[in-house]
Design a protein around this motif. Structure first.
Motif, PDB file in Angstrom:
ATOM      1  N   CYS A  69       0.817  -1.213   0.000  1.00 24.02           N
ATOM      2  CA  CYS A  69       0.000   0.000   0.000  1.00 24.02           C
ATOM      3  C   CYS A  69       0.850   1.262   0.000  1.00 24.02           C
ATOM      4  O   CYS A  69       1.968   1.280   0.533  1.00 24.02           O
ATOM      5  N   ASP A  70       0.300   2.319  -0.601  1.00 25.63           N
ATOM      6  CA  ASP A  70       0.982   3.613  -0.633  1.00 25.63           C
ATOM      7  C   ASP A  70       0.906   4.309   0.715  1.00 25.63           C
ATOM      8  O   ASP A  70       1.834   5.023   1.111  1.00 25.63           O
ATOM      9  N   VAL A  71      -0.205   4.113   1.405  1.00 22.44           N
ATOM     10  CA  VAL A  71      -0.445   4.752   2.704  1.00 22.44           C
ATOM     11  C   VAL A  71      -0.964   3.704   3.673  1.00 22.44           C
ATOM     12  O   VAL A  71      -1.848   2.911   3.335  1.00 22.44           O
ATOM     13  N   VAL A  72      -0.394   3.695   4.883  1.00 26.05           N
ATOM     14  CA  VAL A  72      -0.879   2.811   5.940  1.00 26.05           C
ATOM     15  C   VAL A  72      -1.358   3.671   7.093  1.00 26.05           C
ATOM     16  O   VAL A  72      -0.581   4.437   7.681  1.00 26.05           O
ATOM     17  N   LEU A  73      -2.647   3.570   7.417  1.00 33.87           N
ATOM     18  CA  LEU A  73      -3.217   4.293   8.551  1.00 33.87           C
ATOM     19  C   LEU A  73      -3.186   3.381   9.766  1.00 33.87           C
ATOM     20  O   LEU A  73      -3.887   2.356   9.808  1.00 33.87           O
ATOM     21  N   ILE A  74      -2.362   3.731  10.742  1.00 29.22           N
ATOM     22  CA  ILE A  74      -2.275   2.960  11.984  1.00 29.22           C
ATOM     23  C   ILE A  74      -3.327   3.496  12.944  1.00 29.22           C
ATOM     24  O   ILE A  74      -3.185   4.579  13.511  1.00 29.22           O
ATOM     25  N   CYS A  75      -4.395   2.737  13.127  1.00 33.71           N
ATOM     26  CA  CYS A  75      -5.502   3.166  13.983  1.00 33.71           C
ATOM     27  C   CYS A  75      -5.686   2.220  15.164  1.00 33.71           C
ATOM     28  O   CYS A  75      -6.755   2.173  15.780  1.00 33.71           O
ATOM     29  N   LEU A  76      -4.650   1.460  15.472  1.00 36.29           N
ATOM     30  CA  LEU A  76      -4.686   0.563  16.619  1.00 36.29           C
ATOM     31  C   LEU A  76      -4.653   1.350  17.913  1.00 36.29           C
ATOM     32  O   LEU A  76      -4.149   2.472  17.965  1.00 36.29           O
ATOM     33  N   LYS A  77      -5.146   0.748  18.984  1.00 40.23           N
ATOM     34  CA  LYS A  77      -4.848   1.267  20.314  1.00 40.23           C
ATOM     35  C   LYS A  77      -3.342   1.173  20.522  1.00 40.23           C
ATOM     36  O   LYS A  77      -2.707   0.202  20.092  1.00 40.23           O
ATOM     37  N   SER A  78      -2.766   2.159  21.186  1.00 38.53           N
ATOM     38  CA  SER A  78      -1.315   2.148  21.371  1.00 38.53           C
ATOM     39  C   SER A  78      -0.849   0.972  22.227  1.00 38.53           C
ATOM     40  O   SER A  78       0.320   0.600  22.197  1.00 38.53           O
ATOM     41  N   THR A  79      -1.768   0.351  22.961  1.00 35.11           N
ATOM     42  CA  THR A  79      -1.430  -0.847  23.734  1.00 35.11           C
ATOM     43  C   THR A  79      -1.146  -2.041  22.823  1.00 35.11           C
ATOM     44  O   THR A  79      -0.602  -3.050  23.284  1.00 35.11           O
ATOM     45  N   LYS A  80      -1.509  -1.920  21.544  1.00 36.48           N
ATOM     46  CA  LYS A  80      -1.301  -2.997  20.568  1.00 36.48           C
ATOM     47  C   LYS A  80      -0.159  -2.679  19.604  1.00 36.48           C
ATOM     48  O   LYS A  80      -0.028  -3.316  18.554  1.00 36.48           O
ATOM     49  N   ASN A  81       0.682  -1.711  19.936  1.00 40.13           N
ATOM     50  CA  ASN A  81       1.707  -1.268  18.997  1.00 40.13           C
ATOM     51  C   ASN A  81       2.778  -2.307  18.695  1.00 40.13           C
ATOM     52  O   ASN A  81       3.528  -2.158  17.728  1.00 40.13           O
ATOM     53  N   SER A  82       2.854  -3.343  19.484  1.00 43.62           N
ATOM     54  CA  SER A  82       3.812  -4.416  19.178  1.00 43.62           C
ATOM     55  C   SER A  82       3.489  -5.076  17.838  1.00 43.62           C
ATOM     56  O   SER A  82       4.354  -5.698  17.219  1.00 43.62           O
TER      57      SER A  82
END
Length: 305
Positions: A69-82
């Protein structure tokens, strides 16, 4: 432009849904909701844009099945950043990584994982909740403020802003990422934790003279911490934020919803990191430190159940 949404919840579901509704090539990664959305589609119930259901969309349960993908939107809770390390399977060196999360310090960690990519921090000024499988309720607001962490603004960033705007998303770019992160912390640090501790919605806090003054004090402390860190927020910022919240519908912040559903709260980036940054700059966030201690107690309490 291929756009990946990692985390199809209150934020990813709304912003990704608005993008998909307007004909963009959006690819959604889901976890527990995958079977439901694959069968029934994604429903956005917006008090501003109306209710719509998206059935003909790209949904995935396994990131390995997603395209580059050209753009990845990270919309996870920061507790799932692993989990974020796994996006290496869907990006190349030119892909834009957009982190739509609250708090301070998230970009530094992700930039270490992907040093060649342009890392964009994004703050969502929105009232939106996930109220059921594949069902997002957007109450009001929705502005996105974006800023680059490790590279200059590129044409792809301009293209993304245009795509957001043509999809009825109020998106703006700023060169002051640190500024907007502290600006959003004024609201988040005051309301998120206090709503958890007092088990109430934002309107209840502001309708009581004592808790209203407490909210003002917490916000003023955050403004002072920001100034100690070199971010000169205007003196009337607190009044503007309270006035906006007064006009909002009764709202449960995301941390309150996490607590009510016995999910880990986002304490690291919303409280711990700002307190650490302020202390390193010579300012003690005493009120916020006390609130954080109470939140750690509440979190330990439900994890022991």
């Amino acid at each position: 432009m291929k756009i990946a949404v990692i985390g199809t919840g209150a934020l990813g579901g709304f912003y990704g849904g608005m993008l998909a509704k307007n004909g963009n090539d959006v690819h959604f990664l889901l976890n527990s909701d995958y079977d439901y959305v694959a069968k029934n589609g994604l429903t956005i119930e917006s008090d501003i844009h109306g209710t719509f259901n998206l059935k003909d969309i790209h949904v995935y349960k396994d990131i390995n099945e997603m395209p580059i993908c050209d753009v990845v939107l990270i919309c996870l809770k920061s507790t799932k950043n692993s989990f974020i390390k796994n996006i290496k399977k869907i990006i190349n060196d030119y892909s834009l990584i957009v982190i739509i999360q609250n708090g301070l310090g998230v970009e530094e960690e992700i930039a270490q994982l992907f040093p060649k990519n342009n890392i964009i921090g994004a703050l969502a000024f929105i009232a939106s909740n996930k109220i059921g499988p594949g069902h997002i309720h957007h109450l009001e607001l929705g502005r996105l403020k974006l800023g680059s962490f490790n590279h200059q603004k590129t044409p792809l960033v301009d293209d993304l802003i245009k795509v957001f705007k043509t999809s009825d998303i109020d998106a703006i770019y700023t060169d002051e990422l640190k500024y907007i992160r502290w600006q959003k912390l004024i609201w988040n640090m005051a309301f998120n934790g206090t709503c958890v501790i007092l088990n109430c919605t934002t309107d209840k806090l502001l309708s009581n003279i004592h808790t209203r003054e407490m909210i003002y004090e917490l916000m003023r402390e955050t403004v002072s911490a920001a100034k100690a860190c070199g971010v000169n927020l205007p003196d009337d910022e607190v009044d503007k934020i309270v006035e906006t919240t007064d006009r909002m519908k009764p709202y449960n912040p995301s941390m309150k919803l996490d607590y009510d559903n016995k999910r880990e709260m986002e304490l690291k980036y919303i409280y711990e990191k700002p307190i650490e940054h302020a202390k390193a700059a010579g300012f003690e966030m005493k009120k916020m430190k006390t609130l954080l201690q109470l939140l750690h107690f509440k979190q330990a309490e439900y994890f022991q159940d």
